[in-house]
Design an enzyme around this catalytic site. Sequence first.
Site, PDB file in Angstrom:
ATOM      1  N   ASP A 147      31.607  30.357 -22.651  1.00 55.22           N
ATOM      2  CA  ASP A 147      31.483  31.625 -21.924  1.00 55.22           C
ATOM      3  C   ASP A 147      32.626  31.833 -20.948  1.00 55.22           C
ATOM      4  O   ASP A 147      32.901  32.948 -20.519  1.00 55.22           O
ATOM      5  CB  ASP A 147      30.155  31.670 -21.172  1.00 55.22           C
ATOM      6  CG  ASP A 147      29.018  31.855 -22.151  1.00 55.22           C
ATOM      7  OD1 ASP A 147      28.545  30.845 -22.705  1.00 55.22           O
ATOM      8  OD2 ASP A 147      28.643  33.014 -22.390  1.00 55.22           O
ATOM      9  N   ARG A 171      23.927  39.502 -26.445  1.00 57.18           N
ATOM     10  CA  ARG A 171      24.325  38.370 -25.612  1.00 57.18           C
ATOM     11  C   ARG A 171      25.433  37.639 -26.354  1.00 57.18           C
ATOM     12  O   ARG A 171      25.799  38.018 -27.456  1.00 57.18           O
ATOM     13  CB  ARG A 171      23.131  37.476 -25.222  1.00 57.18           C
ATOM     14  CG  ARG A 171      21.955  37.437 -26.131  1.00 57.18           C
ATOM     15  CD  ARG A 171      22.225  36.807 -27.450  1.00 57.18           C
ATOM     16  NE  ARG A 171      22.837  35.508 -27.287  1.00 57.18           N
ATOM     17  CZ  ARG A 171      23.594  34.904 -28.171  1.00 57.18           C
ATOM     18  NH1 ARG A 171      23.855  35.494 -29.331  1.00 57.18           N
ATOM     19  NH2 ARG A 171      24.120  33.727 -27.966  1.00 57.18           N
ATOM     20  N   GLN A 215      18.200  30.276 -28.399  1.00 55.98           N
ATOM     21  CA  GLN A 215      19.199  30.994 -29.215  1.00 55.98           C
ATOM     22  C   GLN A 215      19.581  30.211 -30.461  1.00 55.98           C
ATOM     23  O   GLN A 215      20.032  30.791 -31.449  1.00 55.98           O
ATOM     24  CB  GLN A 215      20.476  31.269 -28.391  1.00 55.98           C
ATOM     25  CG  GLN A 215      20.294  32.265 -27.271  1.00 55.98           C
ATOM     26  CD  GLN A 215      20.042  31.547 -25.950  1.00 55.98           C
ATOM     27  OE1 GLN A 215      19.412  30.494 -25.914  1.00 55.98           O
ATOM     28  NE2 GLN A 215      20.527  32.116 -24.867  1.00 55.98           N
TER      29      GLN A 215
HETATM   30  O1  MRU Z   1      23.065  33.373 -22.556  1.00 58.80           O
HETATM   31  P1  MRU Z   1      23.786  33.682 -23.845  1.00 58.80           P
HETATM   32  O2  MRU Z   1      22.904  33.705 -25.048  1.00 58.80           O
HETATM   33  O3  MRU Z   1      24.656  34.911 -23.703  1.00 58.80           O
HETATM   34  O4  MRU Z   1      24.769  32.425 -23.995  1.00 58.80           O
HETATM   35  C1  MRU Z   1      25.634  32.371 -25.089  1.00 58.80           C
HETATM   36  C2  MRU Z   1      26.420  31.130 -25.156  1.00 58.80           C
HETATM   37  O5  MRU Z   1      26.321  30.258 -24.321  1.00 58.80           O
HETATM   38  C3  MRU Z   1      27.434  31.028 -26.258  1.00 58.80           C
HETATM   39  O6  MRU Z   1      27.607  29.715 -26.657  1.00 58.80           O
HETATM   40  C4  MRU Z   1      28.763  31.579 -25.712  1.00 58.80           C
HETATM   41  O7  MRU Z   1      28.586  32.877 -25.230  1.00 58.80           O
HETATM   42  C5  MRU Z   1      29.811  31.570 -26.725  1.00 58.80           C
HETATM   43  S1  MRU Z   1      29.561  32.877 -27.875  1.00 58.80           S
HETATM   44  C6  MRU Z   1      30.801  32.987 -28.980  1.00 58.80           C
END
Ligand code: MRU
Length: 366
Positions: free
Chosen positions: A244, A53, A203
């Site tokens: 994202d 992820r 996370q």
């Molecule tokens: O749902 P996830 O764990 O994929 O979300 C990740 C995030 O929101 C991060 O902050 C984002 O992807 C930036 S990663 C360099």
Amino acid sequence: MNVNGRHYRTIWLNADGWAVDIIDQTKFPHVFEVVTLRTPEEAAFAIKDMLVRGAPLIGVTAAYGMALAMRQDASDAALEGAYELLVKTRPTAINLKWALDGMMRVLKPHAAGGRAAQAYARAAAIAEEDVAINQAIGRNGFAIIRNIAARKGPGETVNILTHCNAGWLATVDWGTATAPIYTAHDAGIPVHVWVDETRPRNQGASLTAWELLHHGVPHTVIPDNTGGHLMQHGLVDMAIVGTDRTTARGDVCNKIGTYLKALAAHDNGVPFYVALPSPTIDFTVVDGVREIPIEQRGGHEVSHLTGRTEDGRIETVEIVPRGSKVANYAFDVTPARFVTGLITERGVIAANREAIARAFPERAAQ
Ligand code: MRU
């Protein structure tokens, strides 16, 4: 990044030369397990079920998913089929589509015979580019941390708040939001990181804390609702988060809860920075709140928690009364006006349309 003295990236080619190895992030922080992907379906599953992820890593995994598909069948139909399979895995992080569109641009003109080799080469190039971008973000963000440290005085710790995991585990290496932190720490600047736990998937608590621990960076995990209080009491010098998808005018879509931290930062005069690799800019959207699709995930992630028991068993427990409804919006949008600056591989820029287009004219013109 080093894990128990061994250097790892988050994704690499298996010793057989064609399968793709990843670290299963659903097992963190208690188990470090490498999983091998052999088919595009396995790559799609790894993205959808969040074994991998984080926007940049999702993109690289999808690119390798295309390579796995081309190895099986390099026909036009297989190429289109792999694209459709992978692009649907997660809707919000734009790096996924960016990487897959780039793969299509390279692979489509090629005769089927050469496609597999081309696909592996392009996926590897995207991975290398991610590492270089993050290192540059690290250097550019480091300057901000160094200035804050200089203002605070010798030996004073710079307290940085971060949300979710925009770290090594979310990218191929270094991370985006963590790259300036690692760079500052390695340069001897005393830094301490407030790590938002980041419900519902945690996370922050399970990934960011694990990374910082392994790198030796002082940090404290906090419940998600704590940041505002810390800011009111002068305990946060700056926030750095990932993204994202960032729109043409600088609205930032990131893990749910980012917006609330930006509001608190704004109210307390705390600089709020976003680490932004250029593949995460989506020049086709302007108004992030209205135009970016927000992933809604299963309610189980809200109603249940997984952790390690005293005697070492991994168990999942229910924390919500049966019969109560739950909602699981995975991302939110922070309007550009709350962003102090975007830390990009080409420097720290303002979160507005002109500055972004000036820094990345070749992307803006596409
Ligand atoms: O749902 P996830 O764990 O994929 O979300 C990740 C995030 O929101 C991060 O902050 C984002 O992807 C930036 S990663 C360099």
